[in-house]
Design a protein around this motif. Structure first.
Motif, PDB file in Angstrom:
ATOM      1  N   GLN A  30       0.831  -1.214   0.000  1.00 56.70           N
ATOM      2  CA  GLN A  30       0.000   0.000   0.000  1.00 56.70           C
ATOM      3  C   GLN A  30       0.860   1.256   0.000  1.00 56.70           C
ATOM      4  O   GLN A  30       0.344   2.355   0.166  1.00 56.70           O
ATOM      5  CB  GLN A  30      -0.922  -0.017   1.212  1.00 56.70           C
ATOM      6  N   GLY A  31       2.170   1.068  -0.116  1.00 54.94           N
ATOM      7  CA  GLY A  31       3.070   2.216  -0.238  1.00 54.94           C
ATOM      8  C   GLY A  31       3.627   2.728   1.074  1.00 54.94           C
ATOM      9  O   GLY A  31       4.243   3.798   1.109  1.00 54.94           O
ATOM     10  N   HIS A  32       3.439   1.981   2.171  1.00 55.39           N
ATOM     11  CA  HIS A  32       3.982   2.450   3.447  1.00 55.39           C
ATOM     12  C   HIS A  32       5.443   2.050   3.588  1.00 55.39           C
ATOM     13  O   HIS A  32       5.900   1.073   2.991  1.00 55.39           O
ATOM     14  CB  HIS A  32       3.155   1.889   4.611  1.00 55.39           C
ATOM     15  N   ARG A  33       6.157   2.807   4.414  1.00 55.83           N
ATOM     16  CA  ARG A  33       7.563   2.484   4.705  1.00 55.83           C
ATOM     17  C   ARG A  33       7.534   1.564   5.921  1.00 55.83           C
ATOM     18  O   ARG A  33       7.057   1.960   6.997  1.00 55.83           O
ATOM     19  CB  ARG A  33       8.317   3.781   5.009  1.00 55.83           C
ATOM     20  N   VAL A  34       7.983   0.356   5.722  1.00 57.81           N
ATOM     21  CA  VAL A  34       7.880  -0.641   6.806  1.00 57.81           C
ATOM     22  C   VAL A  34       9.277  -1.082   7.217  1.00 57.81           C
ATOM     23  O   VAL A  34      10.108  -1.419   6.365  1.00 57.81           O
ATOM     24  CB  VAL A  34       7.064  -1.874   6.352  1.00 57.81           C
ATOM     25  N   THR A  35       9.542  -1.086   8.523  1.00 60.13           N
ATOM     26  CA  THR A  35      10.795  -1.622   9.054  1.00 60.13           C
ATOM     27  C   THR A  35      10.437  -2.811   9.931  1.00 60.13           C
ATOM     28  O   THR A  35       9.590  -2.695  10.831  1.00 60.13           O
ATOM     29  CB  THR A  35      11.528  -0.567   9.923  1.00 60.13           C
ATOM     30  N   VAL A  36      11.063  -3.956   9.654  1.00 56.27           N
ATOM     31  CA  VAL A  36      10.835  -5.147  10.487  1.00 56.27           C
ATOM     32  C   VAL A  36      12.064  -5.313  11.376  1.00 56.27           C
ATOM     33  O   VAL A  36      13.201  -5.207  10.899  1.00 56.27           O
ATOM     34  CB  VAL A  36      10.649  -6.411   9.611  1.00 56.27           C
ATOM     35  N   VAL A  37      11.837  -5.574  12.650  1.00 55.20           N
ATOM     36  CA  VAL A  37      12.946  -5.806  13.579  1.00 55.20           C
ATOM     37  C   VAL A  37      12.821  -7.230  14.114  1.00 55.20           C
ATOM     38  O   VAL A  37      11.762  -7.614  14.626  1.00 55.20           O
ATOM     39  CB  VAL A  37      12.913  -4.779  14.735  1.00 55.20           C
ATOM     40  N   GLU A  38      13.890  -8.002  13.961  1.00 57.12           N
ATOM     41  CA  GLU A  38      13.855  -9.422  14.325  1.00 57.12           C
ATOM     42  C   GLU A  38      14.994  -9.711  15.316  1.00 57.12           C
ATOM     43  O   GLU A  38      16.144  -9.404  15.041  1.00 57.12           O
ATOM     44  CB  GLU A  38      13.988 -10.289  13.054  1.00 57.12           C
ATOM     45  N   ARG A  39      14.614 -10.364  16.405  1.00 58.67           N
ATOM     46  CA  ARG A  39      15.549 -10.652  17.510  1.00 58.67           C
ATOM     47  C   ARG A  39      16.742 -11.507  17.068  1.00 58.67           C
ATOM     48  O   ARG A  39      17.876 -11.232  17.432  1.00 58.67           O
ATOM     49  CB  ARG A  39      14.720 -11.406  18.567  1.00 58.67           C
ATOM     50  N   VAL A  40      16.499 -12.558  16.292  1.00 52.46           N
ATOM     51  CA  VAL A  40      17.599 -13.468  15.966  1.00 52.46           C
ATOM     52  C   VAL A  40      18.339 -12.988  14.708  1.00 52.46           C
ATOM     53  O   VAL A  40      17.773 -12.284  13.861  1.00 52.46           O
ATOM     54  CB  VAL A  40      17.123 -14.937  15.774  1.00 52.46           C
ATOM     55  N   ALA A  41      19.604 -13.404  14.598  1.00 52.14           N
ATOM     56  CA  ALA A  41      20.407 -12.975  13.455  1.00 52.14           C
ATOM     57  C   ALA A  41      20.021 -13.764  12.203  1.00 52.14           C
ATOM     58  O   ALA A  41      20.028 -13.245  11.089  1.00 52.14           O
ATOM     59  CB  ALA A  41      21.885 -13.170  13.767  1.00 52.14           C
TER      60      ALA A  41
END
Ligand code: FAD
Length: 406
Positions: A30-41
């Motif tokens: 939908q055109g949003h700027r999304v940042t995903v943060v994930e605990r494991v490497a």
């Protein structure tokens, strides 16, 4: 299909599991700027495979991944229950279900599903090896705080950190404890072999409140294109029993002594290094899945027993519903804050009852299958003897068509 964008938001998603990645993708489209943060490497999906029922696959089609997922998954066209000694209780086609709902199920390797979602979202949008420990609401939005001492501001925070979620209790305003469902599940992939089960059947052996399942799960994109079965064993046991891969085979030999030949053959064949042994927990249904600027999603919101095969599918439904609500609200509200508040209210209204009912139904089914009350389990075995498939198909259909895509 992506719709024209009204306002672009910065959305932070905590957790790169099925729920977090599906949400990130739906919002990106939908055109949003999304940042995903994930605990494991590095993500190593726990568990061999997952059966995506048509309600989950329909969401994947909306996100443009349906064909890929169908290509990587198994063709499961028939369902059969057998006694522990191998006598057929019921054997019926799943075609009427898939025809009625307009979509087949897709049993698929977890690693293949995870990789498909990761590639679609783009790893450049995912920050690995970073844990979110807290968040604060600010006049402008929401700030997430990480274990490295850094913070990130966003318009909306999506908490998709799985069953063990720490942020959940803060969000709902009271502690939410996981509850043990009463059984242990061992799951593994093995090469498909007609000596174990017909290649298009989902076979389940039941007896003594235990269960063994063989499901065709396709190749998952493995190099050889070799077809595999997703297999699992369920045994009612107290919580906290030892989990040692060196003992899996002996444990299962003991629990399934005297069972049918395919079960015995499977026990001698699987690779313990590829097997997961999990104690099954769920969480009680929650009254709300939102707080100002924050949405709870996937197992963090509704961790459930896997006895309906719906946990991942519900996470996909959540993702679709949340993204649609954000889009609709932005079209209707000039002010982004008001739009986010409206989207969260819509998400809550659409999801609380749906997922709460499925959590409860999954727990009831787990109890019935795993002998919480021996008379109920015996009544179920008796019922299966007279089952022509219609009642099972009707229940599956109700679950599927209760979803956002019908
Ligand atoms: P998760 O997969 O748990 O992902 C959460 C992610 O968040 C993880 O990567 C974790 O590392 C990360 N994380 C956690 N805390 C933080 C933090 N503080 N900061 C940053 N990152 C964090 N579902 C089906 O639909 N069909 C099935 O057939 C099926 N079978 C199942 C069989 C078994 C034995 C089990 C146990 C479950 C099954 N499920 C099934 C359920 C399904 O696996 C889950 O519902 C689904 O994986 C949940 O996805 P999620 O993204 O919500 O959570």
């Amino acid at each position: 299909m992506p719709r024209p964008l009204t306002t672009s938001l910065h959305i932070l998603v905590i957790g790169a599991g099925i729920g977090g990645l599906s949400t990130a993708l739906a919002l990106q489209q939908q055109g949003h700027r999304v940042t995903v943060v994930e605990r494991v490497a590095t993500i190593r999906p726990v568990g061999a495979a997952i059966s995506l029922w048509p309600n989950g696959v329909k969401v994947m089609h909306q996100l443009g991944l349906g064909e890929t997922i169908e290509g990587l998954s198994g063709e499961m066209t028939q369902m059969r229950y057998l006694t522990h000694t191998g006598k057929t209780l019921t054997d019926f086609s799943l075609a009427p279900l898939f025809g009625d709902v307009g979509q087949r199920a897709c049993p698929i390797a977890r690693a293949a599903l995870q990789q498909t979602l990761l590639e679609a979202v783009g790893t450049e949008h995912i920050q690995f090896g970073r844990r979110c420990d807290d968040y604060t609401i600010t006049p402008e939005g929401v700030t997430a705080h990480f274990d490295d001492g850094e913070s990130l501001n966003a318009d909306l925070l999506v908490v998709a950190e799985g069953m063990h979620s720490k942020l959940r209790s803060k969000l709902v305003g009271h502690p939410v404890e996981r509850q043990y469902v009463g059984y242990v599940n061992w799951n593994v992939r093995v090469p498909a072999d007609a000596a174990l089960a017909p290649l298009s059947h989902w076979d389940q052996y039941v007896g003594d409140a235990k269960r063994v399942s063989f499901m065709p799960m396709g190749s998952g994109g493995n190099k050889e294109g070799a077809q595999e079965f997703y297999c699992f064993f369920d045994v009612p046991l107290p919580a906290g029993t030892a989990n040692d891969p060196d003992h899996y085979r002996d444990e299962l030999r003991e629990h399934f002594a005297g069972w049918a030949e395919p079960v015995k053959a499977l026990i001698e064949r699987f690779d313990p290094a590829r097997m997961a042994r999990v104690e099954i927990y769920d969480i009680p249904p929650l009254d709300s899945l939102t707080a100002p600027r924050v949405a709870l999603l996937g197992d963090a919101a509704h961790g459930m027993a896997p006895d309906l095969g719906q946990g991942g599918c519900q996470a996909m439904e959540d993702a679709w519903v949340l993204a649609q609500a954000v889009q609709r609200s932005l079209e209707e509200n000039a002010d982004a804050s008001a739009a986010i508040a409206s989207a969260l209210a819509q998400y809550d209204r659409a999801r609380v009852d749906r997922v709460g009912e499925i959590v409860q139904r999954a727990r009831k089914r787990a109890a019935m299958i795993h002998g919480h009350d021996a008379t109920h389990t015996q009544a179920w075995y008796d019922e299966l003897k007279n089952e022509d498939g219609q009642a099972i198909i009707d229940r599956l259909k109700t679950t599927v068509t209760g979803g956002p895509l019908g």
